[in-house]
Motif scaffolding. Structure first.
Motif, mmCIF file in Angstrom:
data_model
loop_
_atom_site.group_PDB
_atom_site.id
_atom_site.type_symbol
_atom_site.label_atom_id
_atom_site.label_comp_id
_atom_site.label_asym_id
_atom_site.label_seq_id
_atom_site.Cartn_x
_atom_site.Cartn_y
_atom_site.Cartn_z
ATOM 1 N N TRP A 6 26.318 -15.396 -40.023
ATOM 2 C CA TRP A 6 26.405 -14.170 -39.228
ATOM 3 C C TRP A 6 26.676 -14.493 -37.772
ATOM 4 N N GLY A 7 27.394 -13.588 -37.104
ATOM 5 C CA GLY A 7 27.759 -13.795 -35.704
ATOM 6 C C GLY A 7 29.018 -14.623 -35.649
ATOM 7 N N THR A 8 28.988 -15.655 -34.816
ATOM 8 C CA THR A 8 30.118 -16.568 -34.719
ATOM 9 C C THR A 8 29.596 -18.003 -34.730
ATOM 10 N N VAL A 13 23.860 -15.045 -35.021
ATOM 11 C CA VAL A 13 22.891 -13.969 -34.815
ATOM 12 C C VAL A 13 21.954 -13.872 -36.010
ATOM 13 N N ASN A 22 27.473 -6.047 -39.632
ATOM 14 C CA ASN A 22 27.247 -7.405 -39.126
ATOM 15 C C ASN A 22 28.512 -8.233 -39.273
ATOM 16 N N ASN A 23 28.827 -9.044 -38.267
ATOM 17 C CA ASN A 23 29.985 -9.924 -38.355
ATOM 18 C C ASN A 23 29.634 -11.149 -39.195
#
Length: 173
Positions: A6-8, A13, A22-23
């Motif tokens: 999740w996130g980058t 994140v 969510n990314n």
């Protein structure tokens, strides 16, 4: 697969059950000694994860040339069901590509892991609700983690104390 979570890759994140949009980032490195085109990824999500339209398939294709040794990044928006458990999910991933001469590469089937970590949520309360004027008042503060994940370190160097006195709000650092 260089990164899947999740996130980058540079800013991961925490996610928790019930989070929406969510990314989810997948970073793939071309480990071959040749350039590739039409790099595609397809993930089949478990029941507790859905794409933005409520489905369970994530698919993306990159039509740019991925040179030998370089990476390509795919980002997807994913919803996490409220009933999801804290822990690691293994998600099936299929990678396809073509060589720059147009030959289809070998399809790669792999699983990637993503973590539903939960999130800490700290609530500060005090044992005393009424402070008497012109008197020194001893107050005990209670810090409660109302979240779904453990809290790491707590840094109080940038702590702000705000006291609500109707109708004004006073803050001290």
């Amino acid at each position: 697969i260089i990164f899947s979570d999740w996130g980058t890759q540079t800013i991961p994140v925490e996610v928790t059950p019930g989070d929406l949009g969510n990314n989810l980032q997948i970073v793939i490195r071309n480990g071959g000694d040749f350039d590739i085109n039409n790099l595609s990824v397809e993930l089949t999500l478990p029941d507790v994860l859905t794409n933005r339209t409520g489905g369970n398939i994530l698919y993306a294709i990159s039509t740019t040339t991925v040179t030998a040794g370089s990476t390509n990044t795919f980002n997807f928006l994913v919803n996490i069901d409220e009933d999801a458990s804290i822990g690691t999910l293994s998600i099936p991933l299929i990678i396809n590509y073509q060589t720059t001469t147009g030959l289809n590469g070998i399809s790669i089937d792999k699983n990637v892991n993503v973590h539903i970590s939960g999130r800490s949520f700290l609530k500060l309360t005090s044992s005393t609700q009424l402070l008497l004027p012109d008197e020194s008042n001893n107050v005990e503060f209670i810090l409660l983690n109302e979240g779904t994940a453990n809290t790491g370190s707590i840094d109080s160097t940038n702590f702000y104390l705000c006291i609500s006195i109707c109708p004004n709000l006073y803050c001290w650092q």
